[in-house]
Design an enzyme around this catalytic site. Structure first.
Site, PDB file in Angstrom:
ATOM      1  N   HIS A 174       3.398   6.893  -6.783  1.00  0.00           N
ATOM      2  CA  HIS A 174       2.670   8.106  -7.183  1.00  0.00           C
ATOM      3  C   HIS A 174       3.618   9.315  -7.139  1.00  0.00           C
ATOM      4  O   HIS A 174       3.592  10.182  -8.008  1.00  0.00           O
ATOM      5  CB  HIS A 174       1.494   8.306  -6.223  1.00  0.00           C
ATOM      6  CG  HIS A 174       0.366   9.130  -6.761  1.00  0.00           C
ATOM      7  ND1 HIS A 174      -0.745   9.401  -6.011  1.00  0.00           N
ATOM      8  CD2 HIS A 174       0.182   9.760  -7.941  1.00  0.00           C
ATOM      9  CE1 HIS A 174      -1.583  10.152  -6.727  1.00  0.00           C
ATOM     10  NE2 HIS A 174      -1.033  10.389  -7.904  1.00  0.00           N
ATOM     11  N   HIS A 225       0.830  -1.214   0.000  1.00  0.00           N
ATOM     12  CA  HIS A 225       0.000   0.000   0.000  1.00  0.00           C
ATOM     13  C   HIS A 225       0.863   1.262   0.000  1.00  0.00           C
ATOM     14  O   HIS A 225       0.708   2.142  -0.850  1.00  0.00           O
ATOM     15  CB  HIS A 225      -0.916  -0.017   1.232  1.00  0.00           C
ATOM     16  CG  HIS A 225      -1.752   1.222   1.370  1.00  0.00           C
ATOM     17  ND1 HIS A 225      -3.072   1.275   1.002  1.00  0.00           N
ATOM     18  CD2 HIS A 225      -1.446   2.464   1.812  1.00  0.00           C
ATOM     19  CE1 HIS A 225      -3.545   2.490   1.208  1.00  0.00           C
ATOM     20  NE2 HIS A 225      -2.570   3.241   1.709  1.00  0.00           N
ATOM     21  N   GLU A 226       1.762   1.346   0.961  1.00  0.00           N
ATOM     22  CA  GLU A 226       2.580   2.559   1.063  1.00  0.00           C
ATOM     23  C   GLU A 226       3.465   2.716  -0.165  1.00  0.00           C
ATOM     24  O   GLU A 226       3.748   3.838  -0.594  1.00  0.00           O
ATOM     25  CB  GLU A 226       3.422   2.541   2.338  1.00  0.00           C
ATOM     26  CG  GLU A 226       2.602   2.579   3.628  1.00  0.00           C
ATOM     27  CD  GLU A 226       1.650   3.767   3.711  1.00  0.00           C
ATOM     28  OE1 GLU A 226       1.951   4.832   3.134  1.00  0.00           O
ATOM     29  OE2 GLU A 226       0.582   3.614   4.343  1.00  0.00           O
ATOM     30  N   HIS A 280       1.764   4.656  -2.820  1.00  0.00           N
ATOM     31  CA  HIS A 280       1.932   6.109  -2.668  1.00  0.00           C
ATOM     32  C   HIS A 280       3.318   6.540  -3.164  1.00  0.00           C
ATOM     33  O   HIS A 280       3.474   7.576  -3.800  1.00  0.00           O
ATOM     34  CB  HIS A 280       1.818   6.504  -1.198  1.00  0.00           C
ATOM     35  CG  HIS A 280       0.440   6.396  -0.621  1.00  0.00           C
ATOM     36  ND1 HIS A 280      -0.654   7.004  -1.189  1.00  0.00           N
ATOM     37  CD2 HIS A 280      -0.019   5.777   0.504  1.00  0.00           C
ATOM     38  CE1 HIS A 280      -1.733   6.755  -0.438  1.00  0.00           C
ATOM     39  NE2 HIS A 280      -1.372   6.013   0.584  1.00  0.00           N
TER      40      HIS A 280
HETATM   41 ZN   LIG Z   1      -2.595   5.260   2.121  1.00  0.00          ZN
END
Ligand SMILES: [Zn+2]
Length: 742
Positions: free
Chosen positions: A471, A464-465, A468
């Site tokens: 991104h 998940h991290e 980011h």
């Molecule tokens: Zn998050």
């Protein structure tokens, strides 16, 4: 003191901050000079006798504040990931001063006059799309910050913002101090029965570190439901642990929450909105309070029903232990029993298959290579801010250098709980900067020489991290204002949740899930059972999440002047009203330690996680069934979404530039709540998720070639998007992370 290392741009690779030279004593002087420099730069913009142009006003604003951005990037991380009493004191002092600095820019009448004048002529300026959007978004940010208010209202606004900044810093420090004070101290190893030998050894080590040799200390994680509750066999210990967790900062932060929500309601009224929630969502993809209300209300009944079904399953198992009613401190424990008995999944037996280094390199990095062609090289020559920090250089598919990724994976006493991503250097063509991003997690540090073995949830957090992080790393915009994760709050979790899909992508899973000692792969038949066992816990997870989301919503849909006497009573009434008062499922965060909304950027925004899932559920299907290779899909996803940051409206392709995003499709598939319905507007599987516009151009590239930095006066390369006075600062009240795990 030697020369302050913040005063000049870093000469290290990618402008990585020179951590080896940075001392806490450097912060305040750097903040002060940084604010003064930026105000001088803005004074130069407004003193320019030439008529306002995008270049001499907005681009100049983008170039301003380089020193302030450098120090903020480092300080924000230091105060979260490795704080000290000295850093906490600096935080308390600087928070209201930074709020005042942002107001000084937004409420600068001469500056706003130039922006407003440009905005009124925007149709005739013949701007490229990104410049036009900069003008529109900056104008909106000024208006939302109060630029059009009268002098008296602006004075009140400044007072509110300063008080809120101080309160947020205090709130955060209270949570941190009380979490440490309420760590559970146990006298004997027997009381820890059920925990792994590693966990018991860590608790003993914790006791020693705290000067309480011979005791066993369980420190508290951020959220309500502590992870050890799943394994502790002694029911009274479970009860003590959960009670300690649920009571955190009750005395200090209840009144603070009441005060902060009242101040936010007052500010919203000043700015022309009924409530703080209305103010916040007006600038999010959700758009209106009603849209969020509708989503939450629709999810509550099935989630509660699902949790009750799970409770009935738990009760059957618990009866054998003589437990008549499942209490909150029993839930995780008996869930684990059900997973073992009904699904033959033993969480402890899974851990050896998820060794950190292997999950990182053969899972997370491998998946990024599969989808985007990027590769990673560790750079031990580059020094991080703590000995635990690992620095990786990231290369694009064609071998060109993309940026740096810093991984800080382990828990320590000086790090706050949770997991998050942020940036030290923001990508920007204008400033000639490539991204330096980091991930912070809280994985227990193993004894020297031992492997770090992860839980299923921790594996998910790692993916998940890193979503980011991608991104940030793939950002390819001209203006730092739009870079990377500077998208609406209720959109920012979309890429990270999409990245979670790689965790169970067969090719990826087979590559990383191997026994750390034997190399034996995770048995394929076990994977199906893990997923089934996961869906068993979704009732609980969704209810605890929704309860927290509704608490956030209740605090921030209060109109101005509505008095709250007691935070705890308010909380209970709000949950009851929403149909979420499930005694055995406490909210993921109770008000008094809900840092996301009182000390982070998620006020009236905690709904964002589930809102983002609305979008991401389709994307997984799109990757699977789009009729393209994974690599081709990855390239489109990167080019059309990840690289764009906020330079394009998050949902623009879907709505053709008008109206609001389509009503959320029932998304409960991943949470096992609702059956899947066709997406509004049909679409079919080739069309893909609503946001995406599949351009059928040949070849995989299409990203812009990097140009030379354009800021005047040698400031090029010295700034980043971090401390900009606009949207990001507002969306990121210090000291919370830009993005956080739920
Ligand atoms: Zn998050």
């Amino acid at each position: 003191m030697t020369e302050n290392p913040f005063f000049t741009a870093s000469t290290l690779a990618y402008e990585l901050p020179p951590f080896a030279e940075i001392r806490p004593a450097h912060y305040l002087p750097a903040f002060e000079r940084g604010m003064a420099e930026q105000l001088a730069e803005i004074a130069a913009i407004t003193a320019d006798p030439a008529p306002a142009t995008v270049e001499n006003t907005l681009v100049a604003l983008e170039c301003s504040g380089a020193l302030l951005r450098r120090v903020r990037g480092v300080f924000d991380n230091h105060s979260s990931a490795d704080t000290t009493p000295e850093v906490d004191r600096i935080d308390a002092e600087i928070s209201p001063r930074l709020a005042a600095h942002r107001d000084a820019i937004h409420l600068d009448a001469a500056l706003f006059a130039r922006v407003e004048e440009l905005h009124s002529r925007r149709a005739e300026l013949d701007l490229d799309p990104e410049s036009l959007r900069l003008l529109e978004r900056r104008y909106t940010a000024f208006v939302r910050a109060g630029a059009r208010l009268g002098a008296e209202q602006q004075a009140r606004l400044r007072g509110i913002n300063a008080e809120l900044a101080t309160a947020a810093s205090e709130f955060r420090q209270n949570v941190s101090a009380d979490s440490q004070a309420r760590a559970l101290v146990l006298d004997s190893a027997e009381q820890l029965a059920g925990l792994s030998p590693d966990a018991i050894a860590a608790a003993a080590e914790n006791g020693r570190a705290l000067g309480r040799e011979g005791t066993y200390v369980l420190s508290l994680k951020n959220f309500s439901n502590q992870t050890e509750l799943a394994s502790l066999t002694d029911r009274s210990v479970r009860e003590r642990l959960l009670t300690a967790s649920l009571g955190r900062a009750a005395g200090t932060n209840g009144p603070l929450a009441i005060r902060m929500s009242a101040l936010r309601a007052e500010r919203a009224r000043l700015l022309g909105y009924d409530t703080h929630a209305a103010y916040v969502v007006a600038d999010e993809t959700a758009g209106t309070v009603e849209a969020v209300d509708a989503l939450l209300a629709r999810l509550v009944p099935p989630a509660v029903a699902n949790a009750r079904r799970e409770a009935a399953e738990l009760a059957k198992v618990a009866a054998a232990d003589g437990v008549e009613e499942i209490a909150a401190h029993d839930w995780a424990y008996y869930s684990e029993q059900v997973r073992q008995s009904s699904y033959q999944v033993d969480a402890a037996a899974l851990r050896p298959y998820f060794e950190l280094e292997r999950v990182l390199r053969d899972g997370v990095f491998f998946a990024a290579n599969l989808a985007y062609g990027v590769s990673f090289t560790e750079r031990p020559d580059l020094v991080g801010y703590h000995p635990d920090v690992r620095v990786f250089e990231v290369f694009d598919a064609d071998g060109s250098a993309l940026g740096l990724f810093l991984g800080d994976f382990h828990a320590r006493a000086s790090k706050r709980g949770g997991a998050w991503m942020d940036e030290l250097v923001t990508q920007s063509e204008l400033l000639g900067q490539r991204p330096v991003v980091y991930n912070n997690l809280n994985i227990a540090k193993p004894a020297p020489g031992e492997p770090a073995l992860l839980s299923w949830d921790e594996v998910r957090t790692l993916f998940h991290e890193f979503g980011h992080a991608l991104h940030g790393l793939f950002s390819d915009v001209r203006f730092p204002y739009f870079a990377g994760t500077a998208v609406p709050r209720d959109f920012v979790e979309f890429p990270s949740q999409v990245n979670e899909m790689w965790m169970v992508w067969p090719e990826v899973l087979a590559n990383y899930a191997r026994h750390h000692a034997t190399g034996e792969p995770l048995p394929a038949e076990l994977v199906g059972r893990i997923e089934a066992a996961e869906s068993f816990g979704q009732g609980f997870r969704t209810v605890e999440y929704l309860a927290a989301a509704l608490l956030d919503w209740a605090w921030h849909t209060l109109p101005e002047g509505q008095e709250v006497a007691d935070a705890e009573e308010f909380e209970a009434a709000a949950l009851a009203k929403a149909g979420l008062a499930v005694a055995a499922v406490p909210p993921r965060y109770r008000t008094t330690y809900f840092g996301h909304i009182f000390a982070g950027g998620y006020s009236a925004g905690y709904y964002a996680y589930i809102w983002s899932e609305v979008l991401d559920a389709d994307t997984v299907e799109w990757f699977k069934d789009g009729g393209r290779s994974v690599r081709e899909s990855g390239e489109v996803f990167r080019r059309e979404l990840l690289a764009r940051g906020d330079s394009r409206d998050a949902l623009d392709p879907a709505r053709g530039g008008v109206g609001r995003p389509p009503p959320p499709p029932p998304r409960g598939a991943r949470r096992g709540l609702l059956s899947r319905a066709p997406r509004p507007g049909g679409g079919g599987r080739a069309a893909g998720p609503a946001w995406i516009r599949v351009e059928r151009r040949p070849g995989l590239s299409g990203l812009r070639a990097r140009r030379r930095p354009e800021c005047p006066g040698g400031r090029a390369g010295a700034g980043s998007g971090r401390g900009r006075p606009g949207r990001r600062s507002a969306a990121r009240p210090r000291p919370g992370p830009r993005t956080a795990a739920p």
